[in-house]
Design a protein around this motif. Sequence first.
Motif, PDB file in Angstrom:
ATOM      1  N   ARG A  50     -10.636  94.091  33.307  1.00 10.03           N
ATOM      2  CA  ARG A  50      -9.291  93.519  33.213  1.00 10.03           C
ATOM      3  C   ARG A  50      -8.242  94.623  33.059  1.00 10.03           C
ATOM      4  NH1 ARG A  50      -9.797  88.080  32.468  1.00 10.03           N
ATOM      5  NH2 ARG A  50     -11.683  87.284  31.470  1.00 10.03           N
ATOM      6  N   ARG A  51      -7.003  94.251  33.280  1.00  9.70           N
ATOM      7  CA  ARG A  51      -5.883  95.142  33.069  1.00  9.70           C
ATOM      8  C   ARG A  51      -5.614  95.291  31.579  1.00  9.70           C
ATOM      9  NH1 ARG A  51      -4.075  98.129  37.183  1.00  9.70           N
ATOM     10  NH2 ARG A  51      -1.956  98.059  36.344  1.00  9.70           N
ATOM     11  N   ILE A  52      -5.214  96.477  31.153  1.00 14.02           N
ATOM     12  CA  ILE A  52      -4.816  96.693  29.774  1.00 14.02           C
ATOM     13  C   ILE A  52      -3.367  97.164  29.760  1.00 14.02           C
ATOM     14  CG2 ILE A  52      -7.112  97.171  28.884  1.00 14.02           C
ATOM     15  CD1 ILE A  52      -6.579 100.122  29.166  1.00 14.02           C
ATOM     16  N   GLU A  53      -2.733  97.007  28.590  1.00 16.92           N
ATOM     17  CA  GLU A  53      -1.304  97.314  28.485  1.00 16.92           C
ATOM     18  C   GLU A  53      -1.027  97.980  27.145  1.00 16.92           C
ATOM     19  OE1 GLU A  53       0.289  93.010  26.946  1.00 16.92           O
ATOM     20  OE2 GLU A  53      -0.206  93.198  29.087  1.00 16.92           O
ATOM     21  N   PHE A  73      -9.874  88.296  13.795  1.00 18.37           N
ATOM     22  CA  PHE A  73      -9.359  87.580  14.967  1.00 18.37           C
ATOM     23  C   PHE A  73      -8.715  86.271  14.526  1.00 18.37           C
ATOM     24  CE2 PHE A  73      -9.841  84.507  18.413  1.00 18.37           C
ATOM     25  CZ  PHE A  73      -9.350  85.212  19.495  1.00 18.37           C
ATOM     26  N   PRO A  74      -7.556  85.914  15.119  1.00 19.63           N
ATOM     27  CA  PRO A  74      -6.760  86.676  16.093  1.00 19.63           C
ATOM     28  C   PRO A  74      -5.748  87.576  15.390  1.00 19.63           C
ATOM     29  CG  PRO A  74      -5.879  84.456  15.889  1.00 19.63           C
ATOM     30  CD  PRO A  74      -7.053  84.528  14.946  1.00 19.63           C
ATOM     31  N   ALA A  75      -5.692  88.838  15.814  1.00 19.07           N
ATOM     32  CA  ALA A  75      -4.746  89.789  15.242  1.00 19.07           C
ATOM     33  C   ALA A  75      -3.331  89.464  15.719  1.00 19.07           C
ATOM     34  CB  ALA A  75      -5.124  91.206  15.633  1.00 19.07           C
ATOM     35  N   SER A  76      -2.359  89.588  14.808  1.00 22.68           N
ATOM     36  CA  SER A  76      -0.958  89.361  15.169  1.00 22.68           C
ATOM     37  C   SER A  76      -0.155  90.665  15.174  1.00 22.68           C
ATOM     38  CB  SER A  76      -0.319  88.364  14.205  1.00 22.68           C
ATOM     39  OG  SER A  76      -0.459  88.790  12.858  1.00 22.68           O
ATOM     40  N   THR A 122       4.390  95.152  19.239  1.00 27.71           N
ATOM     41  CA  THR A 122       4.552  94.784  17.832  1.00 27.71           C
ATOM     42  C   THR A 122       5.641  93.723  17.714  1.00 27.71           C
ATOM     43  OG1 THR A 122       3.919  97.008  17.128  1.00 27.71           O
ATOM     44  CG2 THR A 122       5.068  95.632  15.531  1.00 27.71           C
ATOM     45  N   PRO A 123       5.320  92.514  17.299  1.00 27.73           N
ATOM     46  CA  PRO A 123       3.961  92.018  17.050  1.00 27.73           C
ATOM     47  C   PRO A 123       3.260  91.673  18.351  1.00 27.73           C
ATOM     48  CG  PRO A 123       5.532  90.254  16.702  1.00 27.73           C
ATOM     49  CD  PRO A 123       6.346  91.494  17.009  1.00 27.73           C
ATOM     50  N   LEU A 124       1.973  91.368  18.262  1.00 29.51           N
ATOM     51  CA  LEU A 124       1.219  90.951  19.448  1.00 29.51           C
ATOM     52  C   LEU A 124       1.647  89.542  19.863  1.00 29.51           C
ATOM     53  CD1 LEU A 124      -2.347  92.205  18.442  1.00 29.51           C
ATOM     54  CD2 LEU A 124      -0.738  93.297  20.013  1.00 29.51           C
ATOM     55  N   PRO A 125       1.465  89.188  21.128  1.00 30.76           N
ATOM     56  CA  PRO A 125       1.818  87.833  21.574  1.00 30.76           C
ATOM     57  C   PRO A 125       1.034  86.770  20.803  1.00 30.76           C
ATOM     58  CG  PRO A 125       1.363  89.291  23.438  1.00 30.76           C
ATOM     59  CD  PRO A 125       0.943  90.031  22.217  1.00 30.76           C
ATOM     60  N   ASP A 126       1.604  85.581  20.742  1.00 34.23           N
ATOM     61  CA  ASP A 126       0.915  84.475  20.069  1.00 34.23           C
ATOM     62  C   ASP A 126      -0.402  84.165  20.774  1.00 34.23           C
ATOM     63  OD1 ASP A 126       2.968  84.195  18.262  1.00 34.23           O
ATOM     64  OD2 ASP A 126       4.021  82.664  19.434  1.00 34.23           O
ATOM     65  N   PRO A 127      -1.420  83.742  20.027  1.00 37.10           N
ATOM     66  CA  PRO A 127      -2.700  83.385  20.655  1.00 37.10           C
ATOM     67  C   PRO A 127      -2.531  82.260  21.668  1.00 37.10           C
ATOM     68  CG  PRO A 127      -2.948  83.573  18.277  1.00 37.10           C
ATOM     69  CD  PRO A 127      -1.480  83.627  18.557  1.00 37.10           C
ATOM     70  N   TYR A 167      -4.066  97.569  24.736  1.00 37.34           N
ATOM     71  CA  TYR A 167      -4.291  96.160  24.396  1.00 37.34           C
ATOM     72  C   TYR A 167      -4.781  95.386  25.613  1.00 37.34           C
ATOM     73  CZ  TYR A 167      -3.109  91.359  22.967  1.00 37.34           C
ATOM     74  OH  TYR A 167      -3.137  90.024  22.682  1.00 37.34           O
ATOM     75  N   GLU A 168      -5.883  94.655  25.433  1.00 34.51           N
ATOM     76  CA  GLU A 168      -6.401  93.763  26.489  1.00 34.51           C
ATOM     77  C   GLU A 168      -6.046  92.335  26.083  1.00 34.51           C
ATOM     78  OE1 GLU A 168      -8.050  91.001  28.269  1.00 34.51           O
ATOM     79  OE2 GLU A 168      -9.716  91.511  26.924  1.00 34.51           O
ATOM     80  N   PRO A 169      -5.099  91.679  26.780  1.00 33.28           N
ATOM     81  CA  PRO A 169      -4.522  90.423  26.288  1.00 33.28           C
ATOM     82  C   PRO A 169      -5.444  89.221  26.357  1.00 33.28           C
ATOM     83  CG  PRO A 169      -3.554  91.028  28.407  1.00 33.28           C
ATOM     84  CD  PRO A 169      -4.408  92.174  27.991  1.00 33.28           C
ATOM     85  N   VAL A 170      -6.364  89.158  27.314  1.00 31.28           N
ATOM     86  CA  VAL A 170      -7.208  87.967  27.430  1.00 31.28           C
ATOM     87  C   VAL A 170      -8.184  87.889  26.256  1.00 31.28           C
ATOM     88  CG1 VAL A 170      -8.916  86.767  28.842  1.00 31.28           C
ATOM     89  CG2 VAL A 170      -6.979  87.928  29.936  1.00 31.28           C
TER      90      VAL A 170
END
Length: 478
Positions: free
Chosen positions: A95-98, A138-141, A102-107, A151-154
Amino acid sequence: IGALALGIALVVPLALPALDGGLLDGNGGPGGDGSGGGGTISAVNPLVALQDSLNQPEDREVLSYRTNAETTDDLYLRIVSLDQFDGTTWKTTVRRIEDVRTPLPDPRGLSPDVRRAEIQTNLTAAQNYVQNWLPMPFPASQVKIDGRWRYEPVGRSLVGDRGQTTRGARYQVKSLVVAPTAQQLAAAPAPPDGLRREFTKVPDSLPRMVEDTARQVTKGAANPYEQAVKLQDYFASDGGFSYNTQVRAGSGPSAIERFLKQKEGFCVHFSFAMASMARTLGIPARVAVGFTPGTAQSDGSMSVGLRDAHAWPELYFEGVGWTRFEPTPRRGTVPEYARPDTPSGGASDPDTPEPATSSEPSAAPSASDTCPPDLRKQGGCESAAPQIAAGSGGAGPPVGTIVGLTLAALLLIVVPLLPLLWRTRVRAARLGARGRTEADAAARTLAAWLEVTDTAWDHGIAPDESQTPRKAAERIVR
């Protein structure tokens, strides 16, 4: 032949970097191309590393942490999720990483109606714990860490970039404690079509027995949540499975079928089998790899060792998101929402404590409490126990009745305590101070060993006469 074998051994690992076994205690998958806004991560196979970690002769510490969570029972430290099932094994999709935000997207899929709380955990990795994936609740915020991390979002995972590893890392993670109710999971709507298609794929080579067993186990379930709980209970308690880290992990389409027949394995077998069976039922599923919460220390911190390595299934429910289940017997903890008693709406339901405590007791005592004094003198407003009131004015019951009732009460108290009294007597006899000469050493040692095995049995570890004392002791420690 030797030269050819040596050449293959050197060349094949270079051609197949995705088969890296160091997900838990060595170097993990490579971490991208180093560019600012893109890159990919490679698939990894945790089977060898996880089984090796569980069978280490020394439980070497890999992580320590402190947290402000009320309890650490459900604080699994998740490394990565395996979401691609090809019939041979589970592995991560490329997968793509980015960049880490801060903060991480909502789950994904988490509704505002679901109860949650944010906790903070400060973690320290050991100097000899070197791999590319970052263990986190998990899940980290939000994650605060120095170094080149992406960061791997999936999978909501962090992976080291350009050689970045966990060696000696100190980092802070804010994460969500998600507490859905059984009712919310049971009422979850259908997942999005794209997510359902991706995470319910099963290969044509998967034996028919896997789906047949899944449907047989979940017969009578009214919704995917009930199916998930039935699958979990089948592996954890109802199906006759046993936990054994010495069983060969196995691969190939028949590995899950063999496990379902032999009913013996460790966390990889249980999580892989449950996730595969959930997919055959149309429930989006994947496998998470990481560590169980570890062991509490005297200074208030938690210590995580190699033997805490673990794998567990995550199933997706719209409105709640990716949800942990625990099918492996004698490992980790079963989440509150996945326990058999949660659908009853009792006090274990975080959203429904008030009705259970406020509505019950109001009706029974009201008649006697509100009875006027004048009616009470005339014998009105009879209580539910008129015999007690009637006996207050006479000479009292006969002495024989009192003695009989007293003996009956003592009997009711003593009889249930007989096993405890007998067990205490046996323990005292075995661990007594008599027989301290050298000639009595064998008998004294045997008595102590019998007490150890019986104490283990008291805690639910039935003795296995086929094992040597050394192996039996290691089993009791585990």
